[in-house]
Structures are given as structure tokens and as C-alpha cells.
Write an enzyme that holds these catalytic residues in place. Structure first.
Site, PDB file in Angstrom:
ATOM      1  N   HIS A 161      -9.626  42.222  -0.721  1.00 31.88           N
ATOM      2  CA  HIS A 161      -8.011  42.406  -1.490  1.00 31.88           C
ATOM      3  C   HIS A 161      -8.102  41.534  -2.748  1.00 31.88           C
ATOM      4  O   HIS A 161      -7.644  40.456  -2.808  1.00 31.88           O
ATOM      5  CB  HIS A 161      -7.231  41.643  -0.416  1.00 31.88           C
ATOM      6  CG  HIS A 161      -7.224  42.433   0.820  1.00 31.88           C
ATOM      7  ND1 HIS A 161      -8.352  42.355   1.861  1.00 31.88           N
ATOM      8  CD2 HIS A 161      -6.442  43.301   1.488  1.00 31.88           C
ATOM      9  CE1 HIS A 161      -8.020  42.943   2.939  1.00 31.88           C
ATOM     10  NE2 HIS A 161      -6.935  43.623   2.822  1.00 31.88           N
ATOM     11  N   HIS A 200      -5.340  37.703   3.633  1.00 27.78           N
ATOM     12  CA  HIS A 200      -6.039  38.776   3.016  1.00 27.78           C
ATOM     13  C   HIS A 200      -6.383  38.226   1.744  1.00 27.78           C
ATOM     14  O   HIS A 200      -7.568  38.839   1.368  1.00 27.78           O
ATOM     15  CB  HIS A 200      -5.466  40.086   3.051  1.00 27.78           C
ATOM     16  CG  HIS A 200      -3.911  40.095   2.496  1.00 27.78           C
ATOM     17  ND1 HIS A 200      -3.018  39.672   3.365  1.00 27.78           N
ATOM     18  CD2 HIS A 200      -3.662  40.419   1.411  1.00 27.78           C
ATOM     19  CE1 HIS A 200      -1.754  39.668   2.693  1.00 27.78           C
ATOM     20  NE2 HIS A 200      -2.209  40.128   1.374  1.00 27.78           N
ATOM     21  N   GLY A 229      -4.553  35.476   8.274  1.00 25.04           N
ATOM     22  CA  GLY A 229      -4.768  36.848   8.179  1.00 25.04           C
ATOM     23  C   GLY A 229      -3.646  37.563   8.969  1.00 25.04           C
ATOM     24  O   GLY A 229      -3.080  38.557   8.593  1.00 25.04           O
ATOM     25  N   PRO A 230      -3.795  37.236  10.220  1.00 23.91           N
ATOM     26  CA  PRO A 230      -2.776  37.838  11.300  1.00 23.91           C
ATOM     27  C   PRO A 230      -1.395  37.344  10.558  1.00 23.91           C
ATOM     28  O   PRO A 230      -1.101  36.184  10.609  1.00 23.91           O
ATOM     29  CB  PRO A 230      -3.034  37.264  12.546  1.00 23.91           C
ATOM     30  CG  PRO A 230      -4.397  36.998  12.470  1.00 23.91           C
ATOM     31  CD  PRO A 230      -4.816  36.458  11.012  1.00 23.91           C
ATOM     32  N   ASP A 264       4.929  39.377   1.569  1.00 25.24           N
ATOM     33  CA  ASP A 264       6.035  39.967   2.184  1.00 25.24           C
ATOM     34  C   ASP A 264       5.828  40.147   3.509  1.00 25.24           C
ATOM     35  O   ASP A 264       6.841  40.297   4.386  1.00 25.24           O
ATOM     36  CB  ASP A 264       6.263  41.572   1.443  1.00 25.24           C
ATOM     37  CG  ASP A 264       6.916  40.974  -0.165  1.00 25.24           C
ATOM     38  OD1 ASP A 264       8.121  40.685  -0.039  1.00 25.24           O
ATOM     39  OD2 ASP A 264       6.200  41.565  -1.024  1.00 25.24           O
ATOM     40  N   HIS A 321      -3.923  46.473  -3.410  1.00 31.08           N
ATOM     41  CA  HIS A 321      -3.930  45.412  -2.413  1.00 31.08           C
ATOM     42  C   HIS A 321      -5.168  45.526  -1.657  1.00 31.08           C
ATOM     43  O   HIS A 321      -5.569  44.159  -1.581  1.00 31.08           O
ATOM     44  CB  HIS A 321      -2.756  46.108  -1.197  1.00 31.08           C
ATOM     45  CG  HIS A 321      -2.997  45.262  -0.071  1.00 31.08           C
ATOM     46  ND1 HIS A 321      -2.356  43.992   0.040  1.00 31.08           N
ATOM     47  CD2 HIS A 321      -3.468  45.661   1.093  1.00 31.08           C
ATOM     48  CE1 HIS A 321      -2.578  43.835   1.501  1.00 31.08           C
ATOM     49  NE2 HIS A 321      -3.139  44.625   2.026  1.00 31.08           N
ATOM     50  N   ARG A 372       3.801  23.027  38.751  1.00 30.97           N
ATOM     51  CA  ARG A 372       4.618  22.822  37.584  1.00 30.97           C
ATOM     52  C   ARG A 372       5.102  21.175  37.789  1.00 30.97           C
ATOM     53  O   ARG A 372       5.322  20.388  36.528  1.00 30.97           O
ATOM     54  CB  ARG A 372       5.734  23.501  37.151  1.00 30.97           C
ATOM     55  CG  ARG A 372       6.956  23.548  38.336  1.00 30.97           C
ATOM     56  CD  ARG A 372       7.989  24.719  38.031  1.00 30.97           C
ATOM     57  NE  ARG A 372       8.771  24.969  39.167  1.00 30.97           N
ATOM     58  CZ  ARG A 372      10.132  25.190  39.074  1.00 30.97           C
ATOM     59  NH1 ARG A 372      10.675  24.940  37.904  1.00 30.97           N
ATOM     60  NH2 ARG A 372      10.997  25.121  40.061  1.00 30.97           N
ATOM     61  N   GLU A 432       8.821  31.498  21.585  1.00 32.40           N
ATOM     62  CA  GLU A 432       7.575  31.085  22.098  1.00 32.40           C
ATOM     63  C   GLU A 432       6.443  31.363  21.039  1.00 32.40           C
ATOM     64  O   GLU A 432       5.437  30.595  21.186  1.00 32.40           O
ATOM     65  CB  GLU A 432       7.284  32.194  23.296  1.00 32.40           C
ATOM     66  CG  GLU A 432       8.084  32.231  24.363  1.00 32.40           C
ATOM     67  CD  GLU A 432       9.817  32.817  24.104  1.00 32.40           C
ATOM     68  OE1 GLU A 432       9.649  33.662  22.970  1.00 32.40           O
ATOM     69  OE2 GLU A 432      10.677  32.778  24.943  1.00 32.40           O
ATOM     70  N   HIS A 486       5.753  29.456  36.507  1.00 21.77           N
ATOM     71  CA  HIS A 486       6.239  30.579  37.132  1.00 21.77           C
ATOM     72  C   HIS A 486       5.108  31.696  37.004  1.00 21.77           C
ATOM     73  O   HIS A 486       5.248  32.592  36.388  1.00 21.77           O
ATOM     74  CB  HIS A 486       7.370  31.059  36.277  1.00 21.77           C
ATOM     75  CG  HIS A 486       8.448  29.878  36.798  1.00 21.77           C
ATOM     76  ND1 HIS A 486       8.380  28.775  36.197  1.00 21.77           N
ATOM     77  CD2 HIS A 486       9.876  30.232  37.211  1.00 21.77           C
ATOM     78  CE1 HIS A 486       9.535  28.117  36.613  1.00 21.77           C
ATOM     79  NE2 HIS A 486      10.470  28.866  37.313  1.00 21.77           N
ATOM     80  N   ASP A 489      13.411  36.716  40.028  1.00 21.21           N
ATOM     81  CA  ASP A 489      13.887  37.089  38.623  1.00 21.21           C
ATOM     82  C   ASP A 489      12.983  38.560  38.512  1.00 21.21           C
ATOM     83  O   ASP A 489      13.295  39.224  37.643  1.00 21.21           O
ATOM     84  CB  ASP A 489      13.122  36.124  37.876  1.00 21.21           C
ATOM     85  CG  ASP A 489      14.349  34.846  37.120  1.00 21.21           C
ATOM     86  OD1 ASP A 489      15.426  35.245  37.831  1.00 21.21           O
ATOM     87  OD2 ASP A 489      14.000  33.989  36.677  1.00 21.21           O
ATOM     88  N   HIS A 525       9.426  39.235  34.998  1.00 20.14           N
ATOM     89  CA  HIS A 525       9.281  37.975  34.941  1.00 20.14           C
ATOM     90  C   HIS A 525       7.964  37.368  35.678  1.00 20.14           C
ATOM     91  O   HIS A 525       7.574  36.104  35.588  1.00 20.14           O
ATOM     92  CB  HIS A 525      10.346  36.871  35.350  1.00 20.14           C
ATOM     93  CG  HIS A 525      11.461  36.915  34.198  1.00 20.14           C
ATOM     94  ND1 HIS A 525      12.189  37.989  33.806  1.00 20.14           N
ATOM     95  CD2 HIS A 525      12.019  35.656  33.749  1.00 20.14           C
ATOM     96  CE1 HIS A 525      13.019  37.625  33.146  1.00 20.14           C
ATOM     97  NE2 HIS A 525      13.027  36.199  32.756  1.00 20.14           N
ATOM     98  N   ARG A 537       5.722  27.752  40.471  1.00 20.72           N
ATOM     99  CA  ARG A 537       7.333  27.707  40.530  1.00 20.72           C
ATOM    100  C   ARG A 537       7.339  26.996  41.819  1.00 20.72           C
ATOM    101  O   ARG A 537       8.014  26.022  42.221  1.00 20.72           O
ATOM    102  CB  ARG A 537       8.094  28.618  40.362  1.00 20.72           C
ATOM    103  CG  ARG A 537       9.421  28.431  40.847  1.00 20.72           C
ATOM    104  CD  ARG A 537      10.444  29.539  40.881  1.00 20.72           C
ATOM    105  NE  ARG A 537      11.710  29.326  40.650  1.00 20.72           N
ATOM    106  CZ  ARG A 537      12.714  29.810  41.574  1.00 20.72           C
ATOM    107  NH1 ARG A 537      12.336  30.659  42.268  1.00 20.72           N
ATOM    108  NH2 ARG A 537      14.076  29.354  41.629  1.00 20.72           N
TER     109      ARG A 537
END
Lengths: 651, 651
Positions: free
Chosen positions: A27, A67, A116-117, A154, A258, A346, A400, A450, A458, A462, A509
Site C-alpha cells: 500500500h 496497511h 491492519g484490522p 477513514d 491505495h 462467576r 464490548e 453466563h 434470557d 444470550h 451464572r
């Protein structure tokens, strides 16, 4: 003759287009377009010392638009890092060269993050900036006082994670974070206007950022914008108006520059346009010398910092931040053995974290708006907020992916060990960042509660089905599904000890009995072990994980009552079990007996341990909404349903 | 006595709190907080006919904040849908009741989308609004002219996908999309201000939306805001200022009412506060009658639409939109047999799409800014833009997740069949929406190119390792990895024929030989088949997918040259193969021979077909940056590397 600003920038342009040309892949557009901005940043502002690339108080620079990797390879080379060498750059994108297609933190010191991602680099930089402010609040300006710089395109701004990342940064007022946006108005498909009509400046301002702009090809304009941004008490976005591929006279400003080599003719034309009358990969000595001088700029700051550290009262504490002792484990487990607890894993995780967070001041917890459900907040933590960066708990909000990327950034920064929670099913939202944790070898702990139909009412949206198995597939991610309080603590110790990769705890849970009655050794470290041995002649080995170990124990009882000997093997971690010797694995999972897996998730994959001829109990469809015990019955995951099928299979 | 606005809204509140109380599980806060807004929407604006819930020109209503499921269950029940019955509501969150924890489109007509995973409902609504404008442009106002309404919470707005979704909607000026934002200032962890400082209004305005606001508990204010929003030529956000859990006097306005039953005492107190002096689940006849009357409001519009359809010249074309014939397949494959093409399967996909897009006017293609790489744009498609909704190609921008969710919305809307592309590795970005495609049984085709290390130089960040296997784990998702032009066409036919779930095509970047020499039958339909039979006595079955089938063919040649008989089985789809009879599967994968898998991805999972004693060739670590042929050699995926290992294993 003095070396001009353009000379420096054109050295980046030339190396970039030459390397892409040699590889016939890569690139060129971004490095050529942002060469001027990067030159200003590295020449005047970035605090770095190529001779000590891991110096803790260095500025962090993240090329979010990964890139454009030749931009950073060029800069690291020119400023005097040991690698990449010119030979490395000549071998851009070839096996064995650290100059991979996209920049990788494990290949080159000076590459702070694998990018890159799209969108994740900026989001990781937010985590770095959090770590910086936290450590600054903890250790003071003398030891920690640096900026985090980002070059983003961008694509980084259009990705959803950008919203989460800048929302968090704006809320936390991360004023040491400065993003240089390569506003070239071009994406792969063509003009940005093909797919977006957004007023990015207004959006950033709405999110608590300071925004300014510059002509990305004018030194003074770039300098003025950076000066402005540095003075602000908010994170800053600098809109750098640039021409993608600047210098390639026929292709610049279009999507053609590019992601492909310019081609021989355009490279020649670019040399003319730039006035760069040097051969491929050739950088004149005076320009080389000027860049090397820049590379030495940070040595003094580094030396002074070393002096301050040497005499600092907190030196030992500061230097101990990246080591995580498991001394807390034994007394904690002894307590559980003396006073067994039948709680959800948990909750067991929260109990372990009480001990961990007391013993290890470098942990920073958090949750994506599920604090009370993930049990991630312990009594001894206070919130990290814009006012109180010394806090150790982050309310990440409903973000998340942003949380996971921020944790990657914190771990990459060093000095902190982040953990964060959400529901296991929402690991899907964060999955691209979890993969980058694994690829980047960051010590990040994911607290995913969970973890099955056991969450109950749920319902299917879920209830994880495929998640535990799909996470096991990610290389270098250790997935743990502990069965009780003691295994949970053991898995936490393993997660914190692992300093070259992430760990993920899948936690229930629902309440579970404390099954373990021994604690001298961390048995989870072997990945799987015989929890209960057959009493009658061994005909069956029951392999189970997490909440289904309890069921396996009940199945065993039913079988033994019929004179059928059955082991129960608890397998909290596939990765660790696979790393044991063949002798150990064969001893735990002997051949010539019926092997049976029980896990409240997809059965696909369990053939690895049961063989095709074994039995696999699980769920190969989406879940349902109902109370957990009813669901276990509905899906046939009870001793009453399983034991007869095993008896039948034994013939 | 006339039935008041409050009576209607309180009926929703009472049913909601009673159902949550009976289940001792669920989310009363949102239905109670948004009952007034929803009452205005259903009573005055929403175009719907409970007697014909699937009527194509109905308005679409999406409860993006799906945890508030009792809101929609109450409304569907009160307005006279056949389901849910009062009994269904009494059994809220119990196995067998269509009133699941979160609303599911496959459980209840009237539930347009499965929601709960935050942010996705609104993003699906964007897809619905696209489908509406597209069909309107294609068939005119007489047949298609409706709105899409959304109720969304703070979580939906904070998730990253919100940025992608509203960016797309703003860019496309989807003026029939109206979002009612439940601005209650509360998330699970507490106040929204714990985690966010964003000016949401400004952000939406920056993205091309019209924004207005109302007092979410004042009928006139709500009406005025909706009237305003409807008049705009942009998508609209209505900020509804509400009190979460309104009516529960001691808990309203706090996170305590979000996700748990109110408790007996608070339910009693709420009854007092609301003046609702009726027993649990009891709705007085007059209020019931008033709501039922509302339910009949849409019958006239529906009848008139039926009349217009009956006499419409495009009736046949309109009604044929949800059927996808595969008549295009045979002539296309005949052409390939006559004139074989050695091309990348991404190119083979484009070639198939040329035929498909000509034969099926209901396809809408697109790509997340990788049009030229995904080969998703065929010559006969023009762009769908704000000015030209009749276009059939969407430049989604760098919005993988938003694209996938929009495609779900389009498929749920009906009348269009969406497909969209990105790199396979970025399926991680979209994974949560791919899962919802599968759960919702939507006909969506994912075009995922660059499906292995075969993409070459872009390196580990871009090379899928675990992705194909991890996608196979998702229930009801058909994953295809075709090996050549003919299989690619066959897999496309299967994807389009499947009307109750999504398909995903994993396609190569690199060229592959056309291996198939027959085309009479869609052999991919069986999931796996014997491409080449052993010539010498069969000792080995080589199972491969996609680009590795070519390698298997070469391995076979090497083995046969040593007198070792080997079949080559091409396995484009695990799901389809597993659905065949045991006889067929045993015939293709006979026992008592060495079974060998070859796939350039994780080997974990292949034990399912090879058995523990078989051999598995693949990649169980992250990739590397280099030219594709060099990488195949580096990772030992060549006939020269594989054949000797098979010979050795045969002893």
C-alpha cells in the site's frame, strides 16, 4: 547543503514506493500521503529512543491505518532502530522479513501494536492512554509522563469500534491522546463520499474531543495543529488534509494508489515529481544523517528518566508491575478447602479476584456494563474516572469491542494487567480484538460469564452454544472453563502468570458445588486431570468442563451403581491439556474404554478426545428460554438422560 | 367511561410487571418506561393488521432494546394478534411459550426481528428501510409505501454498530426510518454518566439525521415529535425523555428496575401509583376493547392494498420476489464445461453472480469497501444511492457489522435477497450479526474472500486460520468452501435456494484449476463427494476443501505413483454432508482406510471425519507474510510435503 523537510519526507515516500514495487504488493498511497505529517511528528514531537525502544516512559505511536506499514518501517529504519535494516525493507512482505504486510508488534521493537484490522489501532491507543494516565496518577510525573499518538485513516473512523473507542476516550478526558487523521477522502472502493456523508469533526466534538485541522503537506500548518492539540485538556483529533499517494503524479488522489504497486513507469514519474534522483532503496548520506540525528533526540530524555528512576522511592514497585506472582493462590485455596463454597463460578471468580486485586496492584478491572453480572468489581477497587485515574475499575459502558481493544492497548503499554467482563455470547462482539490479543501476545484476561444455557430465561440470543469451542480455535488464546471455586482460582492464577498471551474464563451464572477436595497442586495447569477414578472396572471415561462436571459426577454415580466403572475427567483447558506429554494424555484418557464428553455447547470438535466411536453430549442447535434446570432437562443434559445412553452404547 | 391514554399505557405496564413477576426473571423497567411512547405509536401511527401480520406493505416495528420484550408481547396481545395469548404471557420465559426472554421473529408474527444483542435491532431496521425504499422505487407507491419504527435504548446507541448503522442510514437518506430513543439515563451499571459523556443529539445530526425530542410520558408531546419526524426527508431520531420503570414508586428512575422482578411489595405499590386496581394479568374489558379496536385500524389500509395488488401489472413480479429459482445454474455450468476457467473462486463467484443477478431481480449486492477484491459487483448492477433507490449494489463502506445487520434487516423485510462481501478474516467483525442471521433464519449470503494464507503478503492479521471452522460451529449457518468454478456456482445455487437460513461462501484470492468435469447434478448439495476415485487398491481417502482440493489431487497422484490407491473427496459443506444418510457418508468416507484432511486452517475439528487415528494437515498457528506459494511451502501444505507423511503413516 542542509537537509530540507521535503528531503526527509521524500525519503519515506521513496522507500515506501520502492519496497511496494519490489514486493509487487502493498500500500504505497498512505505512506506517501502521510509522509509529511509523520516527519513532523517524529522529527519534533515523538519522545522515543531507538537505542532503548522499550523504555517505559517513551511516547507511544500507533499506526492504526496499518496497511500503510511502509510508513513506520521507513521511520524506524531511518531513525536508527536496530531493525528493520535496509535488507529487511528490501524483503518487505517476504517470509522471514520483520517488515510484514501489516506492522506486527512481535516482529519489531518500535511497532507498539499489531494493526491492519481497521479501527483497532486507535482503540488500542485509547487503552495505552488510559494506562499512561493511571500509571502517572500512581507513580507521578517523574516516572510516567508521555503521549500516545495515532495515525488513522477513514476506515479507522468509519468502523463501529471507533464510536466505542472515542466515546471512552472522551469520557475519560484522555488529554495525552492525539489522533492524526489522514483525511484523504479516498477508500478502497473510491471516494469516501460513495459510502459516507458524515461530519466527522462534529461527531468527535460531540464525543468530548478537541478537533483542529491542518494542511497535511505543510510543515508549519502541521506544527501549529499539533501545538494546539497538545495544549488541550481533552483527547484531540487533528484533521490532516492530504493527498493519498502524494508524489505519484498520475495516480495520486485516487484509490489506485491505495493497495497496489505504482508500477515501474509511475515510480519513475514520482521520482521526477519529487525531485528524488536516487536509485531504488537509496537514501543519500546527508538525509540519512539528518534522520539518524532525529533518532538521537530522545536519548537525553531517556537518560534523565533513568536517573530519576534510579533514585525513586517507588522504583521496586514500578519495576515489579509486569510480573504477576501467584502467592495469593495457596492461602486462598486453603481457605476454600477449610470452608467449601457452592457458588457460581462467576462468584468464585469474584472471590478469587478479591485476593488477586489485593495481592497485585497492577490489575485494572472492568466490565461492559455488566458489573453486577460479571462479578468483576471487588471491594478494594474504586472507579478509574476522568478525575481519579488512580482508580482500578473501568465502567466501559456498552462497548464490548472497545473494551477488548482498550485492554489490548493497556497490556501493550505495560505496567498494568487488564481484565474485563461481558456475557460469553457477546464475545462475538469483541472477537476481532480477542484475536488481536492472541496475535499480539498480550496478557489480557477475559471474564466471560453466563457461559451456557445455564443462564436460563434470557434465551437463545444470550445463550452461548458455539462460543467456547470457537474460542478454543483461536491460536494462543487459553480458554478456561472451570468447574468450581478451586479450579476457578487455579485458572485465574494461570491466566495472570501467562505473560505472552490472553486468557479467557468461561464462567457459570448458576451455582455449582465445590467438587475439588485437594489444593496442593494447581491441577488445572495440566488442562485436564482425573477428578474421580472408577471404582468398578473402568469401562468409561467421562470428560466434562465447567458446570457439566457436576453432571458427569452424577452420571458416574449412576454407572457405578450398575457396576460400570467410570472416571470423571475435568478438562478446564484444551490448550493446556494438548501441551502435556503423550504419556500423561494417554493416562488421563486411556484407549479401549468408552470416552464420553459432556459440555453444554456444540459437540463438534469433541471427537478430538472421544474419537468417532465415543459419545458426545451437548447442544447442536440454538438454545431456548426457560429456567436453567428445565433447560438442562429439555436438552437431555442430566444424569438421568445420559447414563442410560452410555449403558446402551456399552452394549 | 371512555378509555384514557393512561389506561392503555398502564395495561402494558401491568402486563409487563406481572409477567416478569411470575417468571421472577425479566426486564420491567423498559416496558414501563416506554409504555406511553409505544401506546402513541401503536394507537395512531403504526400501520399494521393483526389479522394479516405478514402483509408486505405493513410498517415494520423493531424493538431494538429487546430485553424489554414484554412491551411488544403486551402490544401484540392487546391489539389482537393470534399469539401471544394471555396464557403465553403468563408463561413468559418458560419453555414452550413464544414469549421468550427476548423477542424472536420465529416465535411470533408481529415480532419483525430477533433482538436483545444490543445495537443490532436498529441496524436491522436500517436494512428494512433500505428494502422498503428499494421496493418502492421498483414497484411504486401503490405496492410499497411504509415506515420502519424502532425503539432503542442507550445500549443500542452506545454499541459500535450504532455508528455504522446510522452512518449508512444518514448517507442513504432513509426518511422512512424513525427511531424512538428511550432516553432514561440508566444502564445496568447505573447512570449513563458512569460511562458516557456524549452529546448524542449532536452525533446524530453530524451523521445526517433529523433529531427532535419529546416528553416520553406526555401524549401530545410524543405526537408532536412523531409528526415532525415524519415530515423530514432524512432518518429521524426522537429523543424520548422517560423514567425507567415509571409507575414503580420506589424503584423507578434507577437501575434496580432494569433487569429483575420488582418484587411483590413494589408491584403492589405500582398498582396503587398507577391506579390499576385489577388482579395480576387482568385487563378490564373496556381497555381490552379499546386496544382491540386499535388493532383493527389497519384492516382498511390492508384491504385497499390488496385491491391495488390484485389489479397491478407488476403483481406476478412482486409476488415472485421471495422465490429464487436455480434455472440459471445448468446453462451456466454447461458453459464452464465447454470452456473451463482456471480462476480464483472469488472470480468464479463473480461469474456466477453475473448469471444470478440477471436471472434474479431481487438480489441486492454489496461489499464493505472491498468491491474489487470481493468481486461482488457485476456488470448489470448499478449503485443504490440516496438518489437512486432502484439500484442493486450498496457501497456499505468500512462497516462489516453494519452491513451484515442491514442484510438481516433486508431479508427480514422480504422482497429482496441480500449478499455482501468482506475478507473472511473480518467475519469476526460481523460475527454477532452472522449469528443473528442463523438464529433468525434469514436468507443472507455472505461472500467472504481471501479465505486462507493463500491471500499471501497481507500477513497474519488478514489470514484466516480459525475462521472457516469457527463459522461451521454456528447452528443453521451453511458454510461453503468450493474448490473451483463449478462448485462455486453450485454453492451459490444452494445458498439462494435456502430460504430459512444464511449461507457463507469462503472464496480464494488465488487462482485454482477447474477440477470438475461433470455438471449434470449439483454435487455440492451432498456436502461432500468423491471427486476422484482410487485407481490402485484404496488405502487412503483424502478429504479437502476449497483451494486445498487441488493439493489433494496432487497428493493422490504422488500416492498412486507409488501404487497406493487414494480417493479425493471434495467437501464444500460440512453441514450438508452431515445431513446425508449414514450409508452415503460411509460410502464417501469408508472405514478401515487412512483418512486424511487437508485444509489451510485449523486442524481442530477434523477428527470428526479422520478419526483420531487419521492425519490432519492444516495450520494451527497464526499465518505469515509472504507470497502465497511460499507460504504453502512454509506451512507444509504441498503434495511434496504431505505425500511422504501419508506413506509413513501407512507404515
Amino acid at each position: 547543503m542542509t537537509v530540507s523537510f521535503s528531503d526527509r519526507a521524500n525519503a519515506i515516500r521513496a522507500l515506501s514506493m520502492d519496497a511496494v514495487e519490489a514486493a509487487n504488493s502493498g500500500h504505497p498511497g498512505m505512506p506517501m500521503g502521510m509522509a509529511d505529517v509523520a516527519t513532523v511528528l517524529f522529527q519534533r514531537y515523538l519522545k522515543f529512543d531507538p537505542a532503548a525502544p522499550r523504555w517505559p516512559d517513551r511516547d507511544r505511536f500507533v499506526l492504526s491505518a496499518g496497511h500503510g506499514s511502509m510508513l513506520i518501517y521507513s521511520l524506524l529504519h531511518l531513525t536508527g532502530y536496530a531493525r528493520p535494516t535496509l535488507e529487511d525493507i528490501r524483503n518487505f512482505r517476504q517470509i522471514g522479513s520483520p517488515c510484514a504486510g501489516h506492522p506486527e508488534n512481535f516482529e519489531l521493537a518500535g511497532v507498539e501494536a499489531t494493526t491492519g484490522p481497521l479501527g483497532q489501532g486507535l482503540a488500542m491507543a485509547v487503552g495505552m492512554a488510559i494506562a499512561e494516565r493511571h500509571l502517572n496518577a500512581t507513580f507521578g510525573n517523574d516516572l510516567v509522563d508521555h503521549h500516545t499518538w495515532v495515525i488513522a485513516g477513514d476506515g479507522c473512523l468509519m468502523e463501529g469500534i471507533n464510536h466505542e473507542a472515542i466515546g471512552l476516550a472522551g469520557h475519560l478526558k484522555l488529554d495525552r491522546l492525539i489522533v492524526l487523521w489522514d483525511d484523504n477522502k479516498i477508500t478502497i472502493d473510491g471516494s469516501v463520499s460513495l459510502s459516507s456523508s458524515e461530519d466527522i469533526v462534529a461527531r468527535y466534538e460531540a464525543t468530548g474531543w478537541y478537533v483542529t485541522e491542518c494542511d497535511g503537506h505543510d510543515e508549519d500548518s502541521i506544527v501549529a495543529a499539533i501545538e494546539e492539540a497538545r495544549d488541550e485538556d481533552r483527547p484531540a483529533l487533528i484533521r490532516c488534509r492530504t493527498i493519498i499517494g502524494k508524489g505519484a503524479p498520475n495516480k495520486q488522489g485516487t484509490s489506485k494508489v491505495h493497495g497496489a504497486a505504482l508500477g515501474k513507469d509511475e515510480v519513475a514519474a514520482a521520482r521526477e515529481t519529487l525531485g528524488w534522483h536516487h536509485g531504488p532503496f537509496e537514501v543519500p548520506e546527508d538525509i540519512r544523517a539528518a534522520w539518524l540525528e532525529t533518532g538521537k533526540r530522545g536519548a537525553e530524555a531517556h537518560n534523565k528518566w533513568q536517573e530519576r528512576l534510579a533514585s525513586h522511592s517507588d522504583r521496586a514497585a514500578f519495576e515489579a508491575r509486569d510480573t504477576a506472582s501467584s502467592d495469593w493462590l495457596k492461602p486462598y485455596v486453603d481457605g476454600l478447602l477449610a470452608n467449601p463454597q457452592n457458588v457460581a463460578t462467576r462468584k468464585a471468580s469474584e472471590m478469587a479476584l478479591e485476593a488477586i486485586n489485593t495481592a497485585l496492584p497492577q490489575t485494572i478491572g472492568g466490565s461492559a456494563d455488566l458489573t453486577g453480572s460479571n462479578n468483576t468489581l471487588t471491594r478494594n477497587l474504586v472507579a478509574l474516572t476522568a478525575g481519579t485515574y488512580e482508580g482500578r475499575y473501568i465502567y466501559y459502558g456498552i462497548r464490548e469491542f472497545g473494551m477488548a481493544a482498550a485492554m489490548n492497548g493497556m497490556a501493550l503499554h505495560g505496567g498494568v494487567i487488564p481484565y474485563g467482563g461481558t456475557f460469553l455470547v457477546f464475545s462475538d462482539y469483541a472477537r476481532a480484538a480477542i484475536r488481536l490479543s492472541a496475535l499480539q501476545q498480550t496478557r489480557v484476561a477475559y471474564v466471560m460469564t453466563h457461559d451456557s444455557i445455564g443462564l436460563g430465561e434470557d434465551g437463545p440470543t444470550h445463550q452461548p452454544i458455539e462460543h467456547v469451542m470457537s474460542l478454543r480455535l483461536i491460536p494462543n488464546l487459553d480458554v478456561y472453563r472451570p468447574c468450581d471455586t478451586i479450579e476457578t482460582a487455579e485458572c485465574w492464577a494461570l491466566a495472570l502468570e501467562k505473560n505472552d498471551g490472553p486468557s479467557l474464563l468461561a464462567l457459570s451464572r448458576q451455582n455449582l458445588p465445590q467438587l475439588r477436595t485437594d489444593g496442593g497442586e494447581n491441577r488445572s495447569a495440566k488442562g485436564a486431570y482425573r477428578l474421580l477414578a472408577a471404582e468398578a472396572e473402568r469401562k468409561v471415561v467421562l470428560i466434562a468442563t465447567g458446570s457439566e462436571v457436576e453432571i458427569a459426577v452424577a452420571v458416574r454415580a449412576a454407572l457405578e451403581a450398575q457396576g460400570i466403572g467410570a472416571d470423571v475427567v475435568s478438562m478446564p483447558s484444551w490448550e493446556r491439556f494438548d501441551a502435556q506429554t503423550a504419556e500423561y494424555r494417554d493416562e488421563v484418557l486411556p484407549h479401549h474404554v468408552l470416552r464420553v464428553s459432556i459440555e453444554a455447547g456444540t459437540t463438534m470438535g469433541w471427537e478430538r478426545y472421544t474419537g468417532i466411536g465415543g459419545l458426545r453430549f451437548g447442544i447442536d442447535r440454538f438454545g431456548a428460554s426457560g429456567p436453567a434446570p428445565a433447560l438442562y432437562e429439555y436438552f437431555g443434559l442430566t444424569a438421568a438422560a445420559i447414563a442410560p445412553k452410555i449403558v446402551a452404547a456399552l452394549g
